[in-house]
Design a protein around this motif. Structure first.
Motif, PDB file in Angstrom:
ATOM      1  N   ALA A 157      50.937  41.352   4.529  1.00 19.79           N
ATOM      2  CA  ALA A 157      50.121  41.467   5.741  1.00 19.79           C
ATOM      3  C   ALA A 157      48.929  42.181   5.413  1.00 19.79           C
ATOM      4  O   ALA A 157      48.436  42.377   6.588  1.00 19.79           O
ATOM      5  CB  ALA A 157      51.087  41.975   6.778  1.00 19.79           C
ATOM      6  N   THR A 158      48.488  42.573   4.619  1.00 21.65           N
ATOM      7  CA  THR A 158      47.637  43.517   4.167  1.00 21.65           C
ATOM      8  C   THR A 158      46.195  42.719   3.980  1.00 21.65           C
ATOM      9  O   THR A 158      45.045  43.308   4.207  1.00 21.65           O
ATOM     10  CB  THR A 158      47.779  44.387   2.905  1.00 21.65           C
ATOM     11  N   GLN A 159      46.284  41.363   3.878  1.00 24.48           N
ATOM     12  CA  GLN A 159      44.901  40.519   3.789  1.00 24.48           C
ATOM     13  C   GLN A 159      45.492  39.251   4.460  1.00 24.48           C
ATOM     14  O   GLN A 159      46.405  38.829   4.563  1.00 24.48           O
ATOM     15  CB  GLN A 159      44.554  40.417   2.442  1.00 24.48           C
ATOM     16  N   PRO A 160      44.302  38.606   4.775  1.00 21.29           N
ATOM     17  CA  PRO A 160      44.605  37.220   5.184  1.00 21.29           C
ATOM     18  C   PRO A 160      45.391  36.233   4.479  1.00 21.29           C
ATOM     19  O   PRO A 160      45.159  36.125   3.180  1.00 21.29           O
ATOM     20  CB  PRO A 160      43.316  36.531   5.917  1.00 21.29           C
ATOM     21  N   LEU A 161      45.936  35.461   4.922  1.00 20.81           N
ATOM     22  CA  LEU A 161      46.559  34.286   4.095  1.00 20.81           C
ATOM     23  C   LEU A 161      45.643  33.132   3.621  1.00 20.81           C
ATOM     24  O   LEU A 161      45.132  32.723   4.545  1.00 20.81           O
ATOM     25  CB  LEU A 161      47.853  33.717   5.043  1.00 20.81           C
ATOM     26  N   ALA A 162      45.732  32.963   2.438  1.00 23.75           N
ATOM     27  CA  ALA A 162      45.072  31.624   2.015  1.00 23.75           C
ATOM     28  C   ALA A 162      45.666  30.243   2.578  1.00 23.75           C
ATOM     29  O   ALA A 162      46.835  30.260   2.196  1.00 23.75           O
ATOM     30  CB  ALA A 162      44.672  31.710   0.759  1.00 23.75           C
ATOM     31  N   GLN A 163      44.883  29.358   3.300  1.00 25.60           N
ATOM     32  CA  GLN A 163      45.641  28.253   3.709  1.00 25.60           C
ATOM     33  C   GLN A 163      45.883  27.279   2.516  1.00 25.60           C
ATOM     34  O   GLN A 163      46.438  26.442   2.474  1.00 25.60           O
ATOM     35  CB  GLN A 163      44.723  27.560   4.752  1.00 25.60           C
ATOM     36  N   ALA A 164      45.141  27.620   1.393  1.00 28.51           N
ATOM     37  CA  ALA A 164      45.374  26.723   0.049  1.00 28.51           C
ATOM     38  C   ALA A 164      46.932  26.835  -0.337  1.00 28.51           C
ATOM     39  O   ALA A 164      47.457  25.967  -0.843  1.00 28.51           O
ATOM     40  CB  ALA A 164      44.527  26.955  -1.067  1.00 28.51           C
ATOM     41  N   ALA A 165      47.290  28.091  -0.224  1.00 24.29           N
ATOM     42  CA  ALA A 165      48.615  28.773  -0.539  1.00 24.29           C
ATOM     43  C   ALA A 165      49.551  27.799   0.318  1.00 24.29           C
ATOM     44  O   ALA A 165      50.656  27.595  -0.143  1.00 24.29           O
ATOM     45  CB  ALA A 165      48.803  30.016  -0.538  1.00 24.29           C
ATOM     46  N   VAL A 166      49.323  27.787   1.535  1.00 24.38           N
ATOM     47  CA  VAL A 166      50.405  26.960   2.371  1.00 24.38           C
ATOM     48  C   VAL A 166      50.150  25.426   2.055  1.00 24.38           C
ATOM     49  O   VAL A 166      51.224  24.859   2.118  1.00 24.38           O
ATOM     50  CB  VAL A 166      49.901  27.081   4.007  1.00 24.38           C
ATOM     51  N   LEU A 167      49.084  24.946   1.761  1.00 23.05           N
ATOM     52  CA  LEU A 167      49.190  23.509   1.284  1.00 23.05           C
ATOM     53  C   LEU A 167      49.826  23.271   0.019  1.00 23.05           C
ATOM     54  O   LEU A 167      50.631  22.342  -0.128  1.00 23.05           O
ATOM     55  CB  LEU A 167      47.370  23.197   0.942  1.00 23.05           C
ATOM     56  N   VAL A 168      49.620  24.107  -0.853  1.00 25.89           N
ATOM     57  CA  VAL A 168      50.232  23.922  -2.283  1.00 25.89           C
ATOM     58  C   VAL A 168      51.877  24.163  -2.001  1.00 25.89           C
ATOM     59  O   VAL A 168      52.818  23.250  -2.545  1.00 25.89           O
ATOM     60  CB  VAL A 168      50.049  25.210  -3.172  1.00 25.89           C
ATOM     61  N   ARG A 169      52.346  25.114  -1.225  1.00 26.54           N
ATOM     62  CA  ARG A 169      53.755  24.773  -0.970  1.00 26.54           C
ATOM     63  C   ARG A 169      54.240  23.632  -0.288  1.00 26.54           C
ATOM     64  O   ARG A 169      55.359  23.021  -0.503  1.00 26.54           O
ATOM     65  CB  ARG A 169      54.150  26.109  -0.044  1.00 26.54           C
ATOM     66  N   TYR A 170      53.520  23.095   0.787  1.00 26.44           N
ATOM     67  CA  TYR A 170      53.666  21.854   1.347  1.00 26.44           C
ATOM     68  C   TYR A 170      53.636  20.846   0.267  1.00 26.44           C
ATOM     69  O   TYR A 170      54.693  19.774   0.287  1.00 26.44           O
ATOM     70  CB  TYR A 170      52.645  21.552   2.537  1.00 26.44           C
ATOM     71  N   LEU A 171      52.790  20.704  -0.670  1.00 26.91           N
ATOM     72  CA  LEU A 171      52.552  19.522  -1.775  1.00 26.91           C
ATOM     73  C   LEU A 171      53.736  19.802  -2.491  1.00 26.91           C
ATOM     74  O   LEU A 171      54.649  18.696  -2.971  1.00 26.91           O
ATOM     75  CB  LEU A 171      51.419  19.675  -2.390  1.00 26.91           C
ATOM     76  N   ASN A 172      54.323  20.878  -2.851  1.00 29.16           N
ATOM     77  CA  ASN A 172      55.409  21.124  -3.760  1.00 29.16           C
ATOM     78  C   ASN A 172      56.567  20.715  -3.081  1.00 29.16           C
ATOM     79  O   ASN A 172      57.491  20.074  -3.975  1.00 29.16           O
ATOM     80  CB  ASN A 172      55.602  22.333  -4.544  1.00 29.16           C
ATOM     81  N   ARG A 173      56.963  21.023  -1.874  1.00 25.03           N
ATOM     82  CA  ARG A 173      58.091  20.626  -1.091  1.00 25.03           C
ATOM     83  C   ARG A 173      58.159  19.223  -1.113  1.00 25.03           C
ATOM     84  O   ARG A 173      59.109  18.427  -1.466  1.00 25.03           O
ATOM     85  CB  ARG A 173      57.982  21.213   0.330  1.00 25.03           C
ATOM     86  N   LYS A 174      57.034  18.384  -0.926  1.00 23.66           N
ATOM     87  CA  LYS A 174      56.923  16.957  -0.724  1.00 23.66           C
ATOM     88  C   LYS A 174      57.207  16.286  -1.839  1.00 23.66           C
ATOM     89  O   LYS A 174      58.100  15.315  -2.133  1.00 23.66           O
ATOM     90  CB  LYS A 174      55.791  16.581  -0.053  1.00 23.66           C
ATOM     91  N   CYS A 175      56.719  16.866  -3.075  1.00 23.68           N
ATOM     92  CA  CYS A 175      56.980  16.300  -4.342  1.00 23.68           C
ATOM     93  C   CYS A 175      58.516  16.536  -4.602  1.00 23.68           C
ATOM     94  O   CYS A 175      58.975  15.572  -5.118  1.00 23.68           O
ATOM     95  CB  CYS A 175      56.044  16.989  -5.554  1.00 23.68           C
ATOM     96  N   ALA A 176      59.218  17.664  -4.430  1.00 20.64           N
ATOM     97  CA  ALA A 176      60.584  17.825  -4.551  1.00 20.64           C
ATOM     98  C   ALA A 176      61.415  16.921  -3.971  1.00 20.64           C
ATOM     99  O   ALA A 176      62.337  16.243  -4.255  1.00 20.64           O
ATOM    100  CB  ALA A 176      61.072  19.195  -4.436  1.00 20.64           C
ATOM    101  N   GLU A 177      61.128  16.669  -2.373  1.00 17.71           N
ATOM    102  CA  GLU A 177      61.877  15.713  -1.707  1.00 17.71           C
ATOM    103  C   GLU A 177      61.598  14.392  -2.287  1.00 17.71           C
ATOM    104  O   GLU A 177      62.598  13.610  -2.325  1.00 17.71           O
ATOM    105  CB  GLU A 177      61.254  15.558  -0.368  1.00 17.71           C
ATOM    106  N   ARG A 178      60.277  13.860  -2.772  1.00 17.11           N
ATOM    107  CA  ARG A 178      60.200  12.573  -3.418  1.00 17.11           C
ATOM    108  C   ARG A 178      61.045  12.531  -4.808  1.00 17.11           C
ATOM    109  O   ARG A 178      61.729  11.390  -4.869  1.00 17.11           O
ATOM    110  CB  ARG A 178      58.898  12.483  -3.694  1.00 17.11           C
ATOM    111  N   ALA A 179      61.047  13.479  -5.657  1.00 19.09           N
ATOM    112  CA  ALA A 179      61.855  13.565  -6.710  1.00 19.09           C
ATOM    113  C   ALA A 179      63.253  13.323  -6.296  1.00 19.09           C
ATOM    114  O   ALA A 179      64.003  12.580  -7.214  1.00 19.09           O
ATOM    115  CB  ALA A 179      61.531  14.794  -7.657  1.00 19.09           C
ATOM    116  N   ALA A 180      63.778  13.928  -5.323  1.00 20.23           N
ATOM    117  CA  ALA A 180      65.342  13.993  -4.888  1.00 20.23           C
ATOM    118  C   ALA A 180      65.572  12.700  -4.411  1.00 20.23           C
ATOM    119  O   ALA A 180      66.772  12.241  -4.571  1.00 20.23           O
ATOM    120  CB  ALA A 180      65.546  15.057  -3.898  1.00 20.23           C
ATOM    121  N   ALA A 181      64.648  12.060  -3.730  1.00 22.07           N
ATOM    122  CA  ALA A 181      64.987  10.571  -3.250  1.00 22.07           C
ATOM    123  C   ALA A 181      65.082   9.504  -4.231  1.00 22.07           C
ATOM    124  O   ALA A 181      65.652   8.237  -4.192  1.00 22.07           O
ATOM    125  CB  ALA A 181      63.723  10.211  -2.278  1.00 22.07           C
TER     126      ALA A 181
END
Length: 182
Positions: A157-181
């Motif tokens: 909470a000491t500094q603003p969150l980089a939205q690129a990090a949110v995007l990366v988590r989203y992309l990696n989650r979607k990759c994991a879902e695709r791999a699991a499927a």
């Protein structure tokens, strides 16, 4: 026997570390300063019709508008930030309004910012662009994403969150879902 599908990870990189990546690294600037279409992944980009969490029926033009409009400064939110291009709001916030609750920054990121940004990815950005990132990961390409922020930890909470990090988590989650499927 289960089939294991491997994919390269998408990686958040603070903007000041981009020049230290190995030669040939694939690097995407997803800030508002980026070239199209990557600038459209910025929370400042006007997409329109973005639902405001905790405010049923209310919409914003941008993710940043949601974040700034729900910020409580001197006891007040500022719904005017829901309209127009994303802009920063000055002043020391006491939290973010989520319905009748006042949230601290970490909880607000979890309940407001991340869901809003991911909603925009799924509903307002180019599905082809997102698919291209995921396809590249499955082709073994490690991709590095950055914006103007350096904080990739939503719990910091000491500094603003980089939205690129949110995007990366989203992309990696979607990759994991695709791999699991499979």
């Amino acid at each position: 026997m289960s089939r294991v599908t491997r994919f390269a990870r998408c990686v958040f990189v603070p903007r000041y570390h981009v020049e230290n990546l190995p030669a040939g690294s694939v690097v995407y600037d997803v800030s508002s300063y980026a070239e199209p279409p990557h600038c459209e992944l910025s929370p400042m980009w006007v997409h329109g019709g973005v639902p405001v969490p905790g405010a049923p029926g209310e919409t914003s033009d941008t993710v940043e508008g949601v974040w700034q409009g729900l910020k409580v400064i001197r006891g007040q939110t500022a719904p005017r930030y829901f309209r127009g291009p994303g802009a920063k709001r000055g002043g020391k916030p006491s939290g973010h309004r989520f319905g009748t609750r006042l949230l601290g920054v970490v909880e607000a990121r979890r309940l407001i910012y991340v869901p809003t940004y991911e909603w925009v990815i799924e509903n307002r950005t180019s599905p082809e662009q997102i698919r291209a990132f995921i396809d590249a990961a499955f082709a073994g390409v490690t991709q590095h994403f950055h914006d103007v922020g350096d904080n990739g930890d939503p719990n910091d909470a000491t500094q603003p969150l980089a939205q690129a990090a949110v995007l990366v988590r989203y992309l990696n989650r979607k990759c994991a879902e695709r791999a699991a499927a499979g």
